[in-house]
Design an enzyme around this catalytic site. Structure first.
Site, PDB file in Angstrom:
ATOM      1  N   LEU A  88       0.808  -1.222   0.000  1.00 50.04           N
ATOM      2  CA  LEU A  88       0.000   0.000   0.000  1.00 50.04           C
ATOM      3  C   LEU A  88       0.844   1.276   0.000  1.00 50.04           C
ATOM      4  O   LEU A  88       0.321   2.359   0.247  1.00 50.04           O
ATOM      5  CB  LEU A  88      -0.958   0.013   1.204  1.00 50.04           C
ATOM      6  CG  LEU A  88      -2.062  -1.044   1.172  1.00 50.04           C
ATOM      7  CD1 LEU A  88      -2.873  -1.021   2.462  1.00 50.04           C
ATOM      8  CD2 LEU A  88      -2.975  -0.850  -0.033  1.00 50.04           C
ATOM      9  N   PRO A 109       5.803  -2.523   9.055  1.00 51.96           N
ATOM     10  CA  PRO A 109       4.975  -2.842  10.215  1.00 51.96           C
ATOM     11  C   PRO A 109       3.489  -2.535  10.015  1.00 51.96           C
ATOM     12  O   PRO A 109       2.664  -3.015  10.781  1.00 51.96           O
ATOM     13  CB  PRO A 109       5.571  -1.971  11.325  1.00 51.96           C
ATOM     14  CG  PRO A 109       6.197  -0.816  10.616  1.00 51.96           C
ATOM     15  CD  PRO A 109       6.674  -1.367   9.301  1.00 51.96           C
ATOM     16  N   CYS A 110       3.148  -1.807   8.972  1.00 55.05           N
ATOM     17  CA  CYS A 110       1.738  -1.465   8.753  1.00 55.05           C
ATOM     18  C   CYS A 110       0.879  -2.710   8.536  1.00 55.05           C
ATOM     19  O   CYS A 110      -0.194  -2.831   9.100  1.00 55.05           O
ATOM     20  CB  CYS A 110       1.603  -0.525   7.562  1.00 55.05           C
ATOM     21  SG  CYS A 110       2.531   1.012   7.763  1.00 55.05           S
ATOM     22  N   HIS A 111       1.372  -3.635   7.705  1.00 53.37           N
ATOM     23  CA  HIS A 111       0.596  -4.840   7.401  1.00 53.37           C
ATOM     24  C   HIS A 111       1.426  -6.114   7.424  1.00 53.37           C
ATOM     25  O   HIS A 111       0.943  -7.179   7.054  1.00 53.37           O
ATOM     26  CB  HIS A 111      -0.107  -4.685   6.048  1.00 53.37           C
ATOM     27  CG  HIS A 111      -1.030  -3.520   6.028  1.00 53.37           C
ATOM     28  ND1 HIS A 111      -0.700  -2.329   5.419  1.00 53.37           N
ATOM     29  CD2 HIS A 111      -2.248  -3.338   6.582  1.00 53.37           C
ATOM     30  CE1 HIS A 111      -1.684  -1.466   5.590  1.00 53.37           C
ATOM     31  NE2 HIS A 111      -2.636  -2.047   6.292  1.00 53.37           N
ATOM     32  N   GLY A 112       2.712  -6.025   7.798  1.00 48.45           N
ATOM     33  CA  GLY A 112       3.511  -7.218   8.030  1.00 48.45           C
ATOM     34  C   GLY A 112       4.277  -7.787   6.854  1.00 48.45           C
ATOM     35  O   GLY A 112       4.572  -8.976   6.844  1.00 48.45           O
TER      36      GLY A 112
END
Length: 135
Positions: A88, A109-112
């Site tokens: 993203l 770290p937002c979605h791994g």
């Protein structure tokens, strides 16, 4: 019509890569977009080279991710990639922030999403590797 000088200047940058410590990175903005310049250790290069490319979500060898120099060689120690996660568009953390994810490269770290030392996606929702710009 040609781009104005200030527009051209905002879309390019010269960086002295000798200032990047081994195992470290610097981050730059070019045209408002983040880029990572990483000085990989011999161990990081070996890990990238020895990865089974066939098992990668977006198969690409480490050598294919290195830009060929004018003399025809490639500097395996220096890797330059886009600094935007391919999921993203977040900016992953890396050695400069003390977190390299499960594969020693970058971690979003937002979605791994986890990227390896060649900027290849290894785990998480990102669909593709961190792009390597033309330079």
């Amino acid at each position: 019509m040609n781009a104005a000088g200030d527009t051209k200047a905002a879309s390019s940058l010269e960086v002295d890569i000798s200032k990047i410590p081994m195992g470290g990175e610097i981050r730059v903005l070019i045209g408002g977009k983040p880029f990572f310049l990483r000085h990989r250790t011999p161990e990081e290069v070996a890990a990238a080279v020895n990865t089974d490319v066939a098992k990668l979500p977006d198969p690409e060898s480490d050598e294919d991710r290195l830009v060929q120099l004018p003399d025809g060689t490639r500097n395996a120690a220096i890797l330059i990639t886009s600094g935007a996660c391919t999921h993203l568009g977040c900016v992953p953390v890396g050695p400069a922030q003390g977190s390299v994810g499960d594969y020693g490269g970058w971690y979003c770290p937002c979605h791994g999403s986890h990227y390896d030392t060649s900027g290849r996606i290894r785990k998480g929702p990102a669909p593709s590797n961190l792009p390597v710009p033309d330079y």
